[in-house]
Design an enzyme around this catalytic site. Structure first.
Site, PDB file in Angstrom:
ATOM      1  N   ARG A  42       0.849  -1.184   0.000  1.00 39.74           N
ATOM      2  CA  ARG A  42       0.000   0.000   0.000  1.00 39.74           C
ATOM      3  C   ARG A  42       0.889   1.240   0.000  1.00 39.74           C
ATOM      4  O   ARG A  42       1.828   1.321   0.789  1.00 39.74           O
ATOM      5  CB  ARG A  42      -0.922  -0.024   1.226  1.00 39.74           C
ATOM      6  N   LYS A  66      -7.425 -14.013   5.267  1.00 38.07           N
ATOM      7  CA  LYS A  66      -7.936 -14.175   3.907  1.00 38.07           C
ATOM      8  C   LYS A  66      -7.404 -15.457   3.274  1.00 38.07           C
ATOM      9  O   LYS A  66      -8.147 -16.232   2.674  1.00 38.07           O
ATOM     10  CB  LYS A  66      -7.546 -12.958   3.064  1.00 38.07           C
ATOM     11  N   LYS A  78       1.910  -7.776   4.663  1.00 39.28           N
ATOM     12  CA  LYS A  78       1.510  -6.562   3.969  1.00 39.28           C
ATOM     13  C   LYS A  78       2.640  -5.561   4.100  1.00 39.28           C
ATOM     14  O   LYS A  78       3.346  -5.552   5.110  1.00 39.28           O
ATOM     15  CB  LYS A  78       0.246  -5.981   4.622  1.00 39.28           C
ATOM     16  N   THR A 148     -11.739 -10.940  -8.278  1.00 34.40           N
ATOM     17  CA  THR A 148     -12.311 -10.508  -7.002  1.00 34.40           C
ATOM     18  C   THR A 148     -13.827 -10.366  -7.135  1.00 34.40           C
ATOM     19  O   THR A 148     -14.589 -10.802  -6.267  1.00 34.40           O
ATOM     20  CB  THR A 148     -11.673  -9.186  -6.547  1.00 34.40           C
ATOM     21  N   ALA A 258     -14.907  -4.493  -0.463  1.00 32.87           N
ATOM     22  CA  ALA A 258     -14.073  -3.578   0.313  1.00 32.87           C
ATOM     23  C   ALA A 258     -13.404  -4.317   1.480  1.00 32.87           C
ATOM     24  O   ALA A 258     -14.002  -5.205   2.084  1.00 32.87           O
ATOM     25  CB  ALA A 258     -14.905  -2.417   0.835  1.00 32.87           C
TER      26      ALA A 258
HETATM   27  P1  NAI Z   1     -10.863   1.123  -7.353  1.00 32.51           P
HETATM   28  O1  NAI Z   1     -10.088   2.241  -6.794  1.00 32.51           O
HETATM   29  O2  NAI Z   1     -10.622   0.689  -8.756  1.00 32.51           O
HETATM   30  O3  NAI Z   1     -12.437   1.450  -7.256  1.00 32.51           O
HETATM   31  C1  NAI Z   1     -13.025   2.028  -6.148  1.00 32.51           C
HETATM   32  C2  NAI Z   1     -14.174   2.896  -6.637  1.00 32.51           C
HETATM   33  O4  NAI Z   1     -14.887   3.387  -5.506  1.00 32.51           O
HETATM   34  C3  NAI Z   1     -13.711   4.119  -7.434  1.00 32.51           C
HETATM   35  O5  NAI Z   1     -14.412   4.174  -8.680  1.00 32.51           O
HETATM   36  C4  NAI Z   1     -14.087   5.287  -6.527  1.00 32.51           C
HETATM   37  O6  NAI Z   1     -14.459   6.449  -7.261  1.00 32.51           O
HETATM   38  C5  NAI Z   1     -15.248   4.718  -5.773  1.00 32.51           C
HETATM   39  N1  NAI Z   1     -15.563   5.409  -4.523  1.00 32.51           N
HETATM   40  C6  NAI Z   1     -14.742   6.095  -3.692  1.00 32.51           C
HETATM   41  N2  NAI Z   1     -15.433   6.586  -2.647  1.00 32.51           N
HETATM   42  C7  NAI Z   1     -16.712   6.201  -2.816  1.00 32.51           C
HETATM   43  C8  NAI Z   1     -17.899   6.391  -2.065  1.00 32.51           C
HETATM   44  N3  NAI Z   1     -17.892   7.089  -0.923  1.00 32.51           N
HETATM   45  N4  NAI Z   1     -19.041   5.852  -2.537  1.00 32.51           N
HETATM   46  C9  NAI Z   1     -19.066   5.146  -3.673  1.00 32.51           C
HETATM   47  N5  NAI Z   1     -17.958   4.925  -4.423  1.00 32.51           N
HETATM   48  C10 NAI Z   1     -16.800   5.446  -3.998  1.00 32.51           C
HETATM   49  O7  NAI Z   1     -10.663  -0.094  -6.337  1.00 32.51           O
HETATM   50  P2  NAI Z   1     -10.978  -1.629  -6.571  1.00 32.51           P
HETATM   51  O8  NAI Z   1      -9.770  -2.327  -7.009  1.00 32.51           O
HETATM   52  O9  NAI Z   1     -12.243  -1.764  -7.364  1.00 32.51           O
HETATM   53  O10 NAI Z   1     -11.248  -2.110  -5.077  1.00 32.51           O
HETATM   54  C11 NAI Z   1     -12.460  -1.813  -4.400  1.00 32.51           C
HETATM   55  C12 NAI Z   1     -12.354  -2.273  -2.961  1.00 32.51           C
HETATM   56  O11 NAI Z   1     -12.135  -3.684  -2.926  1.00 32.51           O
HETATM   57  C13 NAI Z   1     -11.204  -1.648  -2.176  1.00 32.51           C
HETATM   58  O12 NAI Z   1     -11.610  -1.479  -0.844  1.00 32.51           O
HETATM   59  C14 NAI Z   1     -10.117  -2.696  -2.262  1.00 32.51           C
HETATM   60  O13 NAI Z   1      -9.237  -2.618  -1.157  1.00 32.51           O
HETATM   61  C15 NAI Z   1     -10.940  -3.959  -2.215  1.00 32.51           C
HETATM   62  N6  NAI Z   1     -10.283  -5.114  -2.812  1.00 32.51           N
HETATM   63  C16 NAI Z   1      -9.879  -5.083  -4.124  1.00 32.51           C
HETATM   64  C17 NAI Z   1      -9.267  -6.187  -4.691  1.00 32.51           C
HETATM   65  C18 NAI Z   1      -8.857  -6.213  -6.129  1.00 32.51           C
HETATM   66  O14 NAI Z   1      -8.534  -7.294  -6.636  1.00 32.51           O
HETATM   67  N7  NAI Z   1      -8.868  -5.092  -6.848  1.00 32.51           N
HETATM   68  C19 NAI Z   1      -9.031  -7.422  -3.914  1.00 32.51           C
HETATM   69  C20 NAI Z   1      -9.552  -7.368  -2.553  1.00 32.51           C
HETATM   70  C21 NAI Z   1     -10.132  -6.242  -2.044  1.00 32.51           C
END
Ligand code: NAI
Ligand code: K
Length: 352
Positions: A42, A66, A78, A148, A258
């Site tokens: 991170r 996990k 991490k 995911t 998330a």
């Molecule tokens: P990302 O950054 O691509 O997408 C997150 C989205 O959430 C963005 O489009 C952002 O604009 C939006 N967002 C931010 N604040 C918001 C709010 N208050 N309300 C609604 N939408 C909001 O991240 P990604 O990769 O899609 O990951 C999403 C979540 O899943 C994160 O918490 C991440 O840690 C978790 N995660 C992701 C994995 C992966 O493979 N990408 C694996 C495991 C967990």
């Protein structure tokens, strides 16, 4: 470093500093009972080392949970880099960081996390072998968003079966909070299954993309957390389940990607008290780890797919144990994790 979730303390915590590149990083290896510690790096502008350390320790333990819940022969770790990714993330700094990862001899293997990308891992991979999730061009498995999303979907279907008697989201209203790398793929899977989908995302680019993909099949709302939905899928930031949010929820199921969805641990009990089924975050969102862990373990694409599907089986088991023994889903998941850590041979056998 004693932690509540697993009852195990961290094994090794390494502070890394390189004045020539400005690198300040902390690598936390929580537990290697089941295998080498795998977890993302991170990159975040932490206020200082204390805050970065606390975050890293918590996230590393989360990775132990996990991997164990997913039945993978991997441990939890991490890394956190202190800095603003937009300003401080230089190739020289990433290479310097890679050299510190290399020194750990493979007991910590890095992947991407908030603030780092597959392209960054390609650069880190210039100075260490212990990296997964690089771009496909560089020989990695690339973006883990689709895997995911698939895992969240499997978990959601398993929970739907328990709640509504059929493992399908057809006719259910699902609110997806955040349609980024994971959420936008989840939306596609849900529509295919016959769900009606509403989304919220403050990013115009993200919602435009959803509109371009699905037109009027998906409604964009200012927020979905307290919307009239059957399922709330948090796929943006963690800690959205506060006590106040739980009181306003209209969904009967919470299942999303998330990390660290509970603002405070007691919310788990509050959800159960209101009759809301919560699939623990580290269970539902393990698909990305199954994919990048598969690189390390030499799994075939079929094995990876099977591992992602198994997230549905784990969800069924947790809901069954919680119902039978009067536990919250968080407690039931924690018990399964502790059992697998206590019997590593069994956990490793059930992997892949
Ligand atoms: P990302 O950054 O691509 O997408 C997150 C989205 O959430 C963005 O489009 C952002 O604009 C939006 N967002 C931010 N604040 C918001 C709010 N208050 N309300 C609604 N939408 C909001 O991240 P990604 O990769 O899609 O990951 C999403 C979540 O899943 C994160 O918490 C991440 O840690 C978790 N995660 C992701 C994995 C992966 O493979 N990408 C694996 C495991 C967990
Ligand atoms: K330990």
């Amino acid at each position: 470093f004693d932690r509540a979730e697993t009852g195990r303390s961290h094994e090794q915590v390494v502070f890394c500093r390189d004045e020539s590149t400005g690198l300040r990083a902390i690598i936390s290896i929580h537990d290697t009972t089941l295998g080498p510690a795998l977890g993302g790096t991170r990159f975040h502008p932490y206020a200082g080392e204390a805050e970065a350390l606390a975050d890293g320790l918590r996230l590393a333990e989360g990775m132990t949970c996990k991997a164990a819940a997913a039945g993978l022969p991997l441990g939890g770790g991490k890394a956190v880099v202190i800095g603003d990714p937009a300003r401080d993330k230089t190739p020289a700094l990433l290479r310097s960081y890679g050299r510190f990862v290399e020194r750990l001899g493979g007991w910590y293997v890095t992947a991407a996390d908030v603030g780092t990308t597959a392209e960054d891992l390609d650069v880190i991979g210039e100075t260490t072998r212990h990296v997964v999730g690089r771009t496909t061009a560089a020989g990695g498995s690339g973006d883990s968003g689709p895997a995911t999303a698939r895992g969240v979907f499997e978990a959601m279907r398993a929970a739907a079966g328990r709640l509504w008697g059929s493992e399908s989201l057809a006719g259910r209203r699902v609110g997806v909070e955040g349609v980024g790398k994971v959420g936008r793929h989840l939306v596609g899977l849900l529509l295919e299954d016959g769900a009606s989908v509403v989304v919220a995302d403050p990013s115009r680019a993200a919602t435009d993309r959803i509109r371009a993909l699905h037109g009027r099949a998906v409604a964009v709302l200012p927020r979905v957390r307290d919307a009239d939905v059957d399922v709330y899928a948090p796929c943006a930031l963690g800690a959205t389940l506060t006590a106040a949010a739980v009181a306003e929820l209209r969904a009967s199921l919470v299942c999303g990607a998330a990390n660290n969805q509970l603002a405070v641990p007691e919310v788990d009990g509050a959800l159960a008290g209101r009759g809301v089924t919560w699939v623990p975050d580290y269970v539902a969102n393990a698909g990305g780890l199954v994919q990048v862990g598969g690189e390390l373990l030499g799994h075939t694409p079929e094995q990876v797919l099977r591992g992602v599907r198994a997230i549905g089986d784990t969800t069924r088991e947790i809901l069954e144990v919680a119902g039978r023994d009067g536990l919250t889903t968080g407690e039931a998941a924690g018990r399964i994790v502790r059992q697998r850590l206590a019997r590593p041979a069994h956990a490793a056998r059930s992997a892949g």
